[in-house]
Design an enzyme around this catalytic site. Structure first.
Site, mmCIF file in Angstrom:
data_model
loop_
_atom_site.group_PDB
_atom_site.id
_atom_site.type_symbol
_atom_site.label_atom_id
_atom_site.label_comp_id
_atom_site.label_asym_id
_atom_site.label_seq_id
_atom_site.Cartn_x
_atom_site.Cartn_y
_atom_site.Cartn_z
ATOM 1 N N CYS A 220 57.955 4.579 43.332
ATOM 2 C CA CYS A 220 57.557 5.008 41.987
ATOM 3 C C CYS A 220 58.321 4.257 40.896
ATOM 4 O O CYS A 220 57.795 4.007 39.816
ATOM 5 C CB CYS A 220 57.754 6.519 41.843
ATOM 6 S SG CYS A 220 56.560 7.443 42.826
ATOM 7 N N HIS B 213 57.579 7.016 49.518
ATOM 8 C CA HIS B 213 57.280 8.016 48.491
ATOM 9 C C HIS B 213 57.125 9.418 49.085
ATOM 10 O O HIS B 213 57.752 10.372 48.613
ATOM 11 C CB HIS B 213 56.029 7.669 47.683
ATOM 12 C CG HIS B 213 55.587 8.824 46.844
ATOM 13 N ND1 HIS B 213 56.215 9.164 45.658
ATOM 14 C CD2 HIS B 213 54.662 9.794 47.081
ATOM 15 C CE1 HIS B 213 55.677 10.279 45.195
ATOM 16 N NE2 HIS B 213 54.732 10.681 46.029
ATOM 17 N N CYS C 135 61.687 7.748 43.629
ATOM 18 C CA CYS C 135 61.773 6.894 44.822
ATOM 19 C C CYS C 135 61.550 5.431 44.434
ATOM 20 O O CYS C 135 61.039 5.123 43.361
ATOM 21 C CB CYS C 135 60.751 7.337 45.874
ATOM 22 S SG CYS C 135 59.089 6.695 45.628
ATOM 23 N N CYS D 171 58.880 11.316 40.132
ATOM 24 C CA CYS D 171 59.564 10.917 41.373
ATOM 25 C C CYS D 171 60.471 9.717 41.112
ATOM 26 O O CYS D 171 60.113 8.798 40.379
ATOM 27 C CB CYS D 171 58.516 10.569 42.431
ATOM 28 S SG CYS D 171 59.222 10.027 43.999
ATOM 29 N N ASP E 253 59.707 20.842 60.619
ATOM 30 C CA ASP E 253 59.431 19.442 60.934
ATOM 31 C C ASP E 253 57.932 19.266 60.877
ATOM 32 O O ASP E 253 57.179 20.213 61.100
ATOM 33 C CB ASP E 253 59.895 19.090 62.361
ATOM 34 C CG ASP E 253 58.870 19.531 63.401
ATOM 35 O OD1 ASP E 253 58.864 20.736 63.725
ATOM 36 O OD2 ASP E 253 58.063 18.712 63.850
ATOM 37 N N ASP F 30 62.400 17.797 70.596
ATOM 38 C CA ASP F 30 61.559 18.884 71.095
ATOM 39 C C ASP F 30 61.579 18.797 72.618
ATOM 40 O O ASP F 30 62.197 17.887 73.181
ATOM 41 C CB ASP F 30 60.142 18.781 70.509
ATOM 42 C CG ASP F 30 59.432 17.495 70.917
ATOM 43 O OD1 ASP F 30 59.961 16.755 71.764
ATOM 44 O OD2 ASP F 30 58.349 17.233 70.375
HETATM 45 ZN ZN LIG Z 1 57.840 8.315 44.583
#
Ligand SMILES: [Zn+2]
Length: 385
Positions: free
Chosen positions: A313, A339, A310, A308, A270, A98
């Site tokens: 998880c 996560h 990830c 999820c 963003d 930015d």
């Molecule tokens: Zn997750």
């Protein structure tokens, strides 16, 4: 370098595309995580690069804050260490900086036609940022996309204040364009201002497009207005932006605002929201926000979000995250950040699929159902106290 967006599918005004840059390309709609000082808090760039949604969507472009980097460690140091890509370890992936404008205007600087003078939040030193200097600093930081220095007015604001911000932003944009010389490998985006005044939004968009940039951002939103006002302002701006260049809504990242903006033709986003929430133990899930600190999760073996994939998880029960979060363990912030960023990548992946299959309205309705209680978050994280 003038960026173009190759649109492969549309659903209403929403578009699924690929932006080509001097470095390569990235897929859109895209969410850019924010590496305020050159790093995501709690997550290294190699860990960020390894995060993957179910369908393989990864973070392809990272945002870093010019305001912080120009003061510490300075653009000179970053340049000497090979520019942001090498300095941060993000390597050959895309990066956007930015202009510093948003942070500077949060500090209520002394502004004149030449630039904005403010006191550094690090050591109180007086610093003057001009449109030309913002270009020069970002040139040395070396991101693929740089932004012009704009004047961002908080909302609500009078028409006089919004008009003044618009005029100065347009004037500064033309000066930034004239100062932009690293055109072979760096793109420069203009920024549309105008607050919640639709006439001013239209005028700002038209005059910014006349200057002719590589892409266009809509700024000055998520600064105190309602989501409805935000979307009206966005529509007024987008109406006048070219369809063959990327459109970027700055600083907006709650799920509902993302899908509503995509439905109006925005390609890039963003926001510090997913990472900031994670550090406070608030998790984004398919059922909405989840506050992992709540006592009811103490003995729960289920993951945060069964949908999820990830690492958090897959490997850890809610009970562990609740324990680590309430005890203030650093690992809790890391696991929650993993996560939330993976969740946002998955959400964007779902949006892309929905555009491709012409089912964005269905996903939008479900998103409204789940997230309508969550108001747009204000920006401005990152000021050291
Ligand atoms: Zn997750």
């Amino acid at each position: 370098m003038r960026l173009n967006i190759k649109v492969s599918a549309t659903d209403g005004q929403a578009r699924r595309g690929q932006v080509t840059t001097a470095r390569g390309s990235f897929q859109t709609p895209v969410f850019m995580p924010v590496a305020t000082r050159g790093a995501i808090r709690g997550l290294s760039t190699h860990e960020l690069a390894s995060l993957s949604a179910k369908g393989g969507t990864r973070a392809e472009i990272l945002l870093a804050n010019t305001y912080h980097l120009m003061l510490r460690p300075t653009a000179d140091v970053v340049e000497q260490l090979g520019g942001l890509h090498d300095f941060t370890g993000w390597g050959d992936r895309h990066m956007l900086t930015d202009s510093g404008g948003f942070q500077v205007f949060s500090l209520q600087p002394k502004t004149d036609d030449e630039g904005a003078t403010f006191r550094s939040t690090y050591d109180g030193a007086k610093v003057k940022l001009t449109p030309e200097l913002a270009v020069r600093i970002q040139e040395r930081l070396g991101a693929d996309i740089q932004m012009v220095l704009d004047v961002c007015a908080g909302l609500p604001a009078s028409t006089t204040v919004l008009r003044e911000a618009l005029e100065r932003t347009v004037d500064w944009a033309a000066r930034a364009k004239a100062a932009h010389r690293r055109i072979e490998d760096q793109s420069l985006f203009g920024i549309v201002q105008g607050g919640d005044n639709l006439e001013l939004r239209r005028e700002s968009a038209q005059r910014t497009v006349e200057i002719d940039f590589d892409g266009y951002a809509v700024g000055g939103l998520s600064v105190g207005e309602t989501r409805e006002q935000m979307m009206e302002s966005l529509e007024a701006a987008i109406e006048h932006l070219p369809s063959d260049q990327p459109r970027y809504l700055m600083g907006v990242g709650d799920p509902l605002s993302i899908i509503e903006a995509v439905a109006r033709g925005v390609d890039m986003f963003d926001c510090v929201l997913p990472t900031r929430l994670a550090r406070h133990g608030t998790l984004l899930t398919s059922e909405g926000r989840l506050n992992i600190k709540r006592a009811e999760y103490a003995r729960v073996t289920d993951p945060v979000d069964p949908d999820c994939n990830c690492a958090t998880c897959v490997n850890y029960p809610r009970g562990l995250l609740r324990h680590l979060t309430t005890q203030g363990e650093l690992t809790a912030q890391i696991l929650c950040t993993i996560h939330n960023l993976t969740w946002i990548l998955s959400f964007v992946e779902d949006i892309r699929s929905a555009i491709e299959s012409g089912t964005l309205e269905t996903l939008r309705a479900a998103t409204v159902q789940t997230w309508q209680q969550m108001s747009p978050e204000r920006k401005g994280e990152g000021f050291p106290q």
